[in-house]
Design a protein around this motif. Structure first.
Motif, PDB file in Angstrom:
ATOM      1  N   LYS A 198      42.206  29.652  43.710  1.00  0.00           N
ATOM      2  CA  LYS A 198      42.929  30.931  42.799  1.00  0.00           C
ATOM      3  C   LYS A 198      42.066  31.618  41.848  1.00  0.00           C
ATOM      4  O   LYS A 198      40.791  31.163  41.928  1.00  0.00           O
ATOM      5  CB  LYS A 198      43.870  30.133  41.987  1.00  0.00           C
ATOM      6  CG  LYS A 198      45.040  29.339  42.747  1.00  0.00           C
ATOM      7  CD  LYS A 198      45.989  28.467  41.942  1.00  0.00           C
ATOM      8  CE  LYS A 198      47.109  27.945  42.671  1.00  0.00           C
ATOM      9  NZ  LYS A 198      47.973  27.126  41.878  1.00  0.00           N
ATOM     10  N   GLN A 210      48.341  42.711  29.730  1.00  0.00           N
ATOM     11  CA  GLN A 210      48.559  41.394  30.512  1.00  0.00           C
ATOM     12  C   GLN A 210      47.961  40.166  29.596  1.00  0.00           C
ATOM     13  O   GLN A 210      47.183  40.526  28.956  1.00  0.00           O
ATOM     14  CB  GLN A 210      47.677  41.630  31.847  1.00  0.00           C
ATOM     15  CG  GLN A 210      48.092  42.673  32.702  1.00  0.00           C
ATOM     16  CD  GLN A 210      47.597  43.061  33.952  1.00  0.00           C
ATOM     17  OE1 GLN A 210      46.556  41.961  34.008  1.00  0.00           O
ATOM     18  NE2 GLN A 210      47.581  43.932  34.766  1.00  0.00           N
ATOM     19  N   ASP A 259      46.410  34.935  33.339  1.00  0.00           N
ATOM     20  CA  ASP A 259      47.067  35.088  34.695  1.00  0.00           C
ATOM     21  C   ASP A 259      46.369  34.392  35.562  1.00  0.00           C
ATOM     22  O   ASP A 259      45.128  34.422  35.874  1.00  0.00           O
ATOM     23  CB  ASP A 259      47.419  36.460  35.132  1.00  0.00           C
ATOM     24  CG  ASP A 259      48.560  36.308  36.095  1.00  0.00           C
ATOM     25  OD1 ASP A 259      49.259  35.206  36.494  1.00  0.00           O
ATOM     26  OD2 ASP A 259      48.974  37.510  36.792  1.00  0.00           O
ATOM     27  N   ARG A 286      46.108  34.034  39.748  1.00  0.00           N
ATOM     28  CA  ARG A 286      46.669  34.889  40.753  1.00  0.00           C
ATOM     29  C   ARG A 286      46.116  34.312  41.937  1.00  0.00           C
ATOM     30  O   ARG A 286      45.132  33.751  42.184  1.00  0.00           O
ATOM     31  CB  ARG A 286      46.134  36.260  40.710  1.00  0.00           C
ATOM     32  CG  ARG A 286      46.596  36.944  39.466  1.00  0.00           C
ATOM     33  CD  ARG A 286      46.056  38.326  39.217  1.00  0.00           C
ATOM     34  NE  ARG A 286      46.350  38.829  37.900  1.00  0.00           N
ATOM     35  CZ  ARG A 286      46.028  40.167  37.258  1.00  0.00           C
ATOM     36  NH1 ARG A 286      45.175  40.852  38.271  1.00  0.00           N
ATOM     37  NH2 ARG A 286      46.355  40.585  36.288  1.00  0.00           N
ATOM     38  N   SER A 306      51.683  38.859  40.779  1.00  0.00           N
ATOM     39  CA  SER A 306      50.099  38.840  40.611  1.00  0.00           C
ATOM     40  C   SER A 306      49.478  39.567  41.482  1.00  0.00           C
ATOM     41  O   SER A 306      48.582  40.394  40.890  1.00  0.00           O
ATOM     42  CB  SER A 306      49.905  37.455  40.715  1.00  0.00           C
ATOM     43  OG  SER A 306      50.325  36.980  42.194  1.00  0.00           O
ATOM     44  N   ASN A 309      49.544  43.289  39.960  1.00  0.00           N
ATOM     45  CA  ASN A 309      48.890  43.258  38.864  1.00  0.00           C
ATOM     46  C   ASN A 309      47.406  43.552  39.363  1.00  0.00           C
ATOM     47  O   ASN A 309      46.778  44.277  38.787  1.00  0.00           O
ATOM     48  CB  ASN A 309      49.002  42.250  37.853  1.00  0.00           C
ATOM     49  CG  ASN A 309      50.230  42.183  37.366  1.00  0.00           C
ATOM     50  OD1 ASN A 309      51.083  43.491  37.103  1.00  0.00           O
ATOM     51  ND2 ASN A 309      50.518  41.061  36.900  1.00  0.00           N
ATOM     52  N   THR A 310      46.891  42.730  40.385  1.00  0.00           N
ATOM     53  CA  THR A 310      45.532  43.029  40.918  1.00  0.00           C
ATOM     54  C   THR A 310      45.345  44.547  41.396  1.00  0.00           C
ATOM     55  O   THR A 310      44.454  45.029  41.196  1.00  0.00           O
ATOM     56  CB  THR A 310      45.274  42.167  41.910  1.00  0.00           C
ATOM     57  OG1 THR A 310      45.402  40.737  41.341  1.00  0.00           O
ATOM     58  CG2 THR A 310      44.043  42.194  42.657  1.00  0.00           C
ATOM     59  N   ASP A 320      42.506  36.412  45.987  1.00  0.00           N
ATOM     60  CA  ASP A 320      42.868  37.584  44.961  1.00  0.00           C
ATOM     61  C   ASP A 320      41.885  38.484  44.937  1.00  0.00           C
ATOM     62  O   ASP A 320      42.270  39.927  44.619  1.00  0.00           O
ATOM     63  CB  ASP A 320      43.305  37.104  43.669  1.00  0.00           C
ATOM     64  CG  ASP A 320      44.105  38.004  42.802  1.00  0.00           C
ATOM     65  OD1 ASP A 320      44.957  38.672  42.888  1.00  0.00           O
ATOM     66  OD2 ASP A 320      43.173  38.367  41.720  1.00  0.00           O
TER      67      ASP A 320
END
Length: 598
Positions: free
Chosen positions: A363, A375, A378, A380, A401, A404-405, A454
């Motif tokens: 992650k 933000q 987090d 992700r 998530s 947002n990336t 991510d």
């Protein structure tokens, strides 16, 4: 978790309870020994109670050097064998003196200060032995546990003799057989009671704790409690030494430590293979093998020692499991951690015709550092690529998530190979799934069931264009200056961006209408590129923007009464999402203003 050791222990204990030692013998007559020291107020009542019980045919009172009228009172009671110490020698010594005169096979020990003890309570103590249901009985009663019990006896017993689970281990009222008493040496002091219990436990006798309800007991002075505590501690420690519990506890503790070390080495070796660059495969595998050898050797030792303790136990299966869990809790946690790591690795296995690949995908923790970011911290990814849902060939569904990336919002459009797709929220319980239509997957060269980190997500969408739609109603509770005819419900803006592998200085773009902010977003810029601003679809200006730009880059009065101002400022961070320039497939900035006078 592997429950085999617990199951083996439970099975062995049940077999032991079912008859390894045979059922205790039945008896008929009882001798009672009453040690007494200055008990003139209660001794006569205690004697009268035991005289009323038919199975008690011998009463022995040992006056342990009393300086009150205890001796005189007992001497006038018929049917009592009275023995006398000139000086006080202690409870255990008085019990030893009485044992020399015992005629029966069952012996009851009673304190002489029980001023309200009843016939029913005494019978409850001796009946389990007379009926062949126990080798030894001890009492518990409705009274808060004493300070010596709670502060000294219980902690020591839990440490050295965890299989004992008595509520009141120091109760002075108990019954047993002369055959057993003749095999042990009684302590001469307050340690006699717990000493008898521990000796009986060591011999594997069946001990029953009998609840006799409420009793009235004289309270000891602080000096007497201090003496009692010292003698009880000494007795427990002596028995722990005699029965090898000190050595066993040390061996068990050392074995637990070594087992944890072995499990830690296995974990370290696994991490070395996948995450530690300076550790090669041979070193990592060697560490894992050494950890396995240590773990297997010491887990076998721990199981053997645990079985030896629990076979002597009189605990229920449930209590035994609780003790096992408490004693071996560090090992259990270490095994659980190792199992989770192993499961994660198994989930990363892919098998082809000529190889097996194991690539753990972790992650990604995101900690915002920019003051312009809304933000929070987090976690992700990773994400799994999947097919689009039926009749959704123009939608890409992805979790928040991932959105947002990509620095996008739900409802935004993404252009892949000149085809437009709308970004929408994942359906329920698909928090790690990104559903992409087949044409888009083909253009991105990504297959279903592919797992993506991510940090690699933007690279997968390299070259794709985003149109970020910002509605004024999503921004704030502020209202635009009412000197204009702007319709708030339909005023919005869209910003074009595209994804690259190149990370450059990030800037924040903010749009104001009549000095009120209607929207902002962040991305990086292409140095010396041209950026066009549109209002209601019509180009209004071409801008040259670079990383040194700071402040207003566009300011005009639209339709005579609407002031539009655009600013660009550095965020002091970087991004690989870039604003779309004039060479891009989408517009840089398009502001839509709806005039209510139209």
């Amino acid at each position: 978790m592997n429950f085999l050791p617990e199951c083996v222990l439970i099975l062995l204990t049940m077999l032991f309870f079912l008859g390894f030692g045979g059922k205790p013998k039945k008896y008929h007559n009882v001798s009672v020994i009453i040690p007494a020291f200055n008990e003139e107020k209660s001794i006569e009542h205690v004697i009268n109670v035991v005289k009323s019980i038919s199975s008690i045919n011998q009463i022995i009172v040992v006056d342990d050097g009393s300086d009150d009228s205890t001796y005189d009172i007992v001497s006038h009671i018929p049917g009592v064998l009275l023995l006398h110490h000139k000086h006080n020698k202690g409870k255990g010594s008085a019990m030893n003196t009485g044992l020399k005169k015992v005629d029966n096979d069952v012996i009851l020990f009673l304190d002489a200060d029980l001023c309200e003890i009843s016939k029913k309570q005494v019978e409850a103590i001796i009946n389990p032995i007379l009926n062949g249901d126990a080798d030894i009985t001890k009492t518990k009663f409705k009274r808060a546990a004493g300070r010596v019990t709670e502060l000294t006896a219980k902690p020591l017993l839990q440490f050295f003799f965890p299989e004992l689970g008595f509520d009141q281990p120091l109760s002075g009222q108990f019954a047993t057989t002369k055959k057993f008493i003749d095999t042990i040496d009684l302590e001469n002091d307050y340690g006699v009671d717990i000493g008898i219990i521990l000796d009986a436990e060591a011999q594997g006798l069946k001990i029953v704790e009998v609840d006799i309800g409420s009793i009235v007991h004289d309270h000891s002075t602080l000096k007497e409690l201090n003496l009692m505590a010292n003698e009880v501690v000494r007795t427990i420690v002596d028995r722990a030494i005699n029965y090898g519990r000190l050595t066993m506890v040390d061996d068990l503790g050392n074995s637990i430590r070594m087992e944890i070390m072995g499990l830690s080495l296995i974990t370290f070796g696994i991490f070395g293979i996948f995450f530690i660059k300076f550790m090669n495969l041979i070193v990592s595998v060697a560490i894992i093998v050494i950890g396995l050898i240590i773990s297997i050797y010491y887990i076998v030792r721990i199981i053997k020692m645990s079985i030896r303790v629990y076979r002597q136990s009189n605990l229920s299966s449930r209590e035994m499991i609780v003790v096992f869990m408490k004693t071996h809790f560090p090992i259990i946690i270490s095994i659980i951690i190792l199992l989770f790591i192993s499961a994660s690795l198994l989930g990363s296995v892919s098998i082809s015709s000529n190889q097996i690949s194991i690539e753990p995908i972790s992650k990604n923790m995101i900690i915002p550092t920019s003051s312009h970011s809304n933000q929070s911290v987090d976690i992700r990814g990773p994400y799994i690529i999947s097919n689009a849902l039926e009749n959704e060939q123009n939608l890409i569904r992805l979790p928040t998530s991932a959105l947002n990336t990509l620095q996008a919002n739900y409802g935004d459009y993404i252009y892949i190979n000149d085809e437009r797709y709308q970004l929408e929220q994942s359906v329920n319980r698909e928090n790690d799934l990104i559903r992409i239509p087949s044409d888009a997957r083909e253009a991105l060269d990504v297959e279903p069931d592919t797992t993506i980190r991510d940090s690699d997500l933007k690279s997968e969408f390299d070259g794709a264009y985003l149109v970020h739609n910002i509605d004024i109603n999503d921004m704030s509770n502020e209202t635009i200056n009412n000197t204009t005819n702007v319709n708030l419900n339909t005023t919005n803006m869209s910003v074009g961006t595209y994804l690259t592998d190149d990370s450059t200085d990030e800037m924040v773009l903010t749009v104001y209408i009549n000095n009120t902010e209607i929207g902002k977003t962040t991305a990086s810029i292409e140095e010396n590129a041209t950026y066009s601003i549109y209002i209601n679809g019509q180009i209004e200006d071409n801008l040259k923007i670079n990383t040194t730009t700071n402040g207003s880059v566009f300011n005009m009065t639209y339709d005579n009464n609407t002031i539009v101002n655009v600013t660009m400022e550095s965020t002091n961070s970087t991004s690989n999402v870039k604003f779309a320039n004039d060479q891009s497939y989408v517009k840089f900035l398009n502001i839509h203003i709806n005039d209510t006078s139209d």
